[in-house]
Design a protein around this motif. Structure first.
Motif, mmCIF file in Angstrom:
data_model
loop_
_atom_site.group_PDB
_atom_site.id
_atom_site.type_symbol
_atom_site.label_atom_id
_atom_site.label_comp_id
_atom_site.label_asym_id
_atom_site.label_seq_id
_atom_site.Cartn_x
_atom_site.Cartn_y
_atom_site.Cartn_z
ATOM 1 N N VAL A 46 0.843 -1.201 0.000
ATOM 2 C CA VAL A 46 0.000 0.000 0.000
ATOM 3 C C VAL A 46 0.878 1.251 0.000
ATOM 4 C CG1 VAL A 46 -1.673 1.336 1.329
ATOM 5 C CG2 VAL A 46 -1.964 -1.120 1.094
ATOM 6 N N ALA A 47 1.950 1.218 0.813
ATOM 7 C CA ALA A 47 2.857 2.364 0.874
ATOM 8 C C ALA A 47 3.485 2.608 -0.495
ATOM 9 C CB ALA A 47 3.944 2.125 1.918
ATOM 10 N N VAL B 202 3.771 5.524 -5.881
ATOM 11 C CA VAL B 202 3.942 5.516 -7.336
ATOM 12 C C VAL B 202 2.668 5.863 -8.100
ATOM 13 C CG1 VAL B 202 5.840 3.876 -7.275
ATOM 14 C CG2 VAL B 202 3.498 3.034 -7.510
ATOM 15 N N SER B 203 1.492 5.910 -7.401
ATOM 16 C CA SER B 203 0.248 6.140 -8.131
ATOM 17 C C SER B 203 0.169 7.578 -8.638
ATOM 18 C CB SER B 203 -0.954 5.831 -7.255
ATOM 19 O OG SER B 203 -1.102 6.841 -6.292
ATOM 20 N N ASP B 204 -0.743 7.810 -9.575
ATOM 21 C CA ASP B 204 -0.870 9.122 -10.202
ATOM 22 C C ASP B 204 -1.376 10.177 -9.223
ATOM 23 O OD1 ASP B 204 -0.042 7.971 -12.476
ATOM 24 O OD2 ASP B 204 -2.040 7.691 -13.336
ATOM 25 N N GLN B 205 -2.139 9.713 -8.219
ATOM 26 C CA GLN B 205 -2.750 10.681 -7.313
ATOM 27 C C GLN B 205 -1.761 11.256 -6.312
ATOM 28 O OE1 GLN B 205 -5.848 8.267 -5.822
ATOM 29 N NE2 GLN B 205 -7.237 8.718 -7.513
ATOM 30 N N MET B 206 -0.547 10.724 -6.308
ATOM 31 C CA MET B 206 0.477 11.206 -5.382
ATOM 32 C C MET B 206 0.823 12.666 -5.691
ATOM 33 S SD MET B 206 3.004 10.475 -3.165
ATOM 34 C CE MET B 206 4.589 11.153 -2.735
ATOM 35 N N LYS B 207 0.636 13.509 -4.659
ATOM 36 C CA LYS B 207 0.951 14.925 -4.868
ATOM 37 C C LYS B 207 2.121 15.375 -3.995
ATOM 38 C CE LYS B 207 -3.693 16.427 -6.205
ATOM 39 N NZ LYS B 207 -4.471 15.245 -5.779
ATOM 40 N N GLY B 208 2.612 14.471 -3.162
ATOM 41 C CA GLY B 208 3.730 14.838 -2.302
ATOM 42 C C GLY B 208 3.336 15.736 -1.149
ATOM 43 N N LEU C 103 2.398 11.824 2.411
ATOM 44 C CA LEU C 103 3.532 11.444 3.254
ATOM 45 C C LEU C 103 3.057 10.710 4.484
ATOM 46 C CD1 LEU C 103 5.834 14.558 3.035
ATOM 47 C CD2 LEU C 103 6.184 12.305 2.071
ATOM 48 N N PHE C 104 1.935 11.203 5.036
ATOM 49 C CA PHE C 104 1.445 10.593 6.261
ATOM 50 C C PHE C 104 0.973 9.175 6.015
ATOM 51 C CE2 PHE C 104 -0.493 10.111 10.240
ATOM 52 C CZ PHE C 104 0.228 10.966 11.030
ATOM 53 N N LEU C 105 0.241 8.980 4.891
ATOM 54 C CA LEU C 105 -0.252 7.638 4.564
ATOM 55 C C LEU C 105 0.919 6.680 4.390
ATOM 56 C CD1 LEU C 105 -2.818 6.081 4.050
ATOM 57 C CD2 LEU C 105 -2.603 6.601 1.638
ATOM 58 N N ILE C 106 1.967 7.151 3.686
ATOM 59 C CA ILE C 106 3.131 6.291 3.458
ATOM 60 C C ILE C 106 3.794 5.943 4.790
ATOM 61 C CG2 ILE C 106 5.424 6.216 2.431
ATOM 62 C CD1 ILE C 106 4.327 7.980 0.183
ATOM 63 N N LEU C 107 3.950 6.972 5.634
ATOM 64 C CA LEU C 107 4.607 6.731 6.930
ATOM 65 C C LEU C 107 3.830 5.719 7.761
ATOM 66 C CD1 LEU C 107 5.960 10.117 8.275
ATOM 67 C CD2 LEU C 107 7.200 8.031 7.723
ATOM 68 N N VAL C 108 2.491 5.900 7.821
ATOM 69 C CA VAL C 108 1.677 4.993 8.641
ATOM 70 C C VAL C 108 1.762 3.577 8.096
ATOM 71 C CG1 VAL C 108 -0.696 4.430 9.266
ATOM 72 C CG2 VAL C 108 0.122 6.744 9.540
ATOM 73 N N LEU D 130 5.072 2.080 8.931
ATOM 74 C CA LEU D 130 5.100 1.788 10.369
ATOM 75 C C LEU D 130 4.361 0.483 10.653
ATOM 76 C CD1 LEU D 130 6.020 3.445 12.917
ATOM 77 C CD2 LEU D 130 3.627 3.867 13.248
ATOM 78 N N LEU D 131 3.171 0.351 10.042
ATOM 79 C CA LEU D 131 2.391 -0.874 10.243
ATOM 80 C C LEU D 131 3.165 -2.077 9.729
ATOM 81 C CD1 LEU D 131 -1.240 0.202 9.324
ATOM 82 C CD2 LEU D 131 -0.373 -0.490 11.532
ATOM 83 N N ALA D 132 3.815 -1.921 8.568
ATOM 84 C CA ALA D 132 4.585 -3.031 8.008
ATOM 85 C C ALA D 132 5.687 -3.443 8.975
ATOM 86 C CB ALA D 132 5.175 -2.629 6.665
ATOM 87 N N ALA D 133 6.383 -2.438 9.540
ATOM 88 C CA ALA D 133 7.470 -2.729 10.483
ATOM 89 C C ALA D 133 6.929 -3.455 11.709
ATOM 90 C CB ALA D 133 8.167 -1.438 10.889
ATOM 91 N N LEU D 134 5.764 -2.974 12.204
ATOM 92 C CA LEU D 134 5.203 -3.579 13.411
ATOM 93 C C LEU D 134 4.804 -5.031 13.164
ATOM 94 C CD1 LEU D 134 3.064 -0.687 14.842
ATOM 95 C CD2 LEU D 134 5.053 -1.763 15.851
#
Lengths: 202, 216
Positions: A26-27, A32-38, A43-48, A51-55
């Motif tokens: 998901v991250a 890489v998706s088109d809707q990514m605006k930076g 950023l928050f979605l990627i970070l979360v 984080l979930l993946a690490a946990l």
């Protein structure tokens, strides 16, 4: 008996690895998706997600390490080693260690107060203060509250839960910048400006 | 031999009769309470950050001397109280109950000092004209259009924290008064609560005071 337990643990770990993989995907997809605006939301979605993946991955990785999968050992010996280790029981830090931690906490407080005196840019200031506060909190939890010397299961129950929940709280935070722009122009905290209006009505 | 022991442990782990976390039920309960309380305080602090950032202007009214110095002393007092609490717990673990009581009394003294200092601070701000929903008139001259929510954020967060310190002093008072009946584990659980109160202040102090230092 033990064989079925080991099988259960293995299956559980496979499920956790799969969950970690999904979170990671998901991250990556967000990035890489088109809707990514930076923006902050992306950023928050990627970070979360990371984080979930690490946990999700912590527990299987630890299991794999304990079972010697990284150094090609055999399974059952590993299982035995963990419990032998845990049977030793918890022993806390010495008084001297605690006084050193106390001194460290005081030193970090002094640095914080010094920063407040120097008066940096608010954003930089907030970042440094929060980093120092997290370190202080970690010291208090690990040494004063003794969590470092508790069983790993208890640590894994308390710490990741809190980190995920606090990150979820943080989701609302970037919104506050927008809230300011969305608000219709009006005078805040100046009741005086309303008074002429009411007089005019009269 | 070791394998047989591990097998027995694995079989019994969640089957009842053992302590999966190797802590008493009181301690586990206190940890769960601390987790929920962490969320209460972080909700308040995130709300404060949100309100501050989304407001047109936010007052930064604390002069470095005396306000920030004063609150630094309060931090010092609270940190020291944590250290005395650590000594109380280790004395209780060595079964020196009288010693433990003395350290707990020292902790209570520091806690009470913190409350008195904080009430002095409150009194000072209230006398300047700060209320939960209104800023003093003079502040509005320095920070025009400043949000009156400063008062509610300040009194709400520090008030809830002060209430926790007050509760902690009461709790420690009960432990110290009846220390003969309590075990070392009970002292440790009360210590957990006390350290948590200290920990919360480690976030309240920078966010409320150090981020609101008056430009000089």
């Amino acid at each position: 008996m033990e064989q079925s337990k080991v099988k259960q643990v293995k299956r559980m770990n496979q499920a956790l690895i799969a969950a970690a993989g999904i979170a990671f995907l998901v991250a990556v997809w967000t990035a890489v998706s088109d809707q990514m605006k930076g923006g902050t939301d992306d950023l928050f979605l990627i970070l979360v997600c990371l984080l979930l993946a690490a946990l999700f991955a912590i527990s299987p990785l630890k299991w794999a390490k304990d079972n010697g999968m990284f150094s090609a050992g055999d399974d059952e010996a590993g299982v035995a080693i963990i419990h032998e280790h845990e049977l030793e029981g918890a022993h806390g830090g010495s008084d001297r260690e605690n006084v050193i931690v106390w001194g460290g906490l005081l030193a970090m407080t002094a640095i914080e107060v010094l920063l407040a005196y120097v008066q940096l840019h608010p954003g930089l200031m907030l970042t440094i203060l929060m980093l120092l506060s997290v370190v202080k909190a970690a010291l208090i939890i690990a040494y004063f509250m003794h969590l470092k010397f508790e069983r790993f299961t208890l640590i894994m129950t308390i710490v990741p839960t809190l980190i995920v929940l606090l990150c979820l709280f943080g989701i609302f935070y970037p919104d506050s910048r927008r809230a300011h722009d969305l608000r219709p122009p009006m005078e805040i905290g100046q009741p005086q400006s309303e008074q002429p209006q009411s007089e005019g009505e009269r | 031999m070791a394998e047989a022991k591990a097998e027995m442990l694995l079989a019994n782990e969640w089957g009842g009769g053992t302590l999966p976390y190797r802590v008493s039920h009181r301690k586990l309960g206190m940890w769960l309470f601390i987790m929920s309380d962490t969320l209460t305080f972080s909700a308040l602090l995130v709300t404060y950050a949100y309100v501050r950032l989304s407001s047109a202007a936010w007052p930064t009214p604390f002069p470095f001397v005396p306000s920030v110095i004063f609150s630094t002393v309060m931090t010092l007092v609270l940190l020291s109280s944590s250290l005395t609490m650590v000594f109380a717990v280790s004395a209780a673990k060595r079964r020196q109950k009288k010693m433990a009581r003395r350290w707990i009394l020292a902790t209570m003294f520091f806690g009470a000092t913190f409350i008195v200092l904080h009430l002095m601070e409150w009194n000072h701000l209230i006398s300047e004209g700060l209320t939960p929903f209104k800023l003093p008139g003079e502040w509005l001259k320095d920070w025009p259009r400043a949000s009156p929510l400063f008062g509610s954020a300040f009194f709400g967060i520090t008030g809830l924290h002060m209430f926790h310190v007050f509760t902690g002093v009461m709790y420690l008072g009960v432990i110290a008064a009846r220390i003969r009946k309590f075990t070392a584990d009970d002292v440790e659980v009360s210590g957990l609560y006390w350290h948590f109160v200290d920990l919360v202040w480690m976030f309240v102090f920078p966010l409320i005071y150090l981020m609101s230092v008056k430009p000089h």
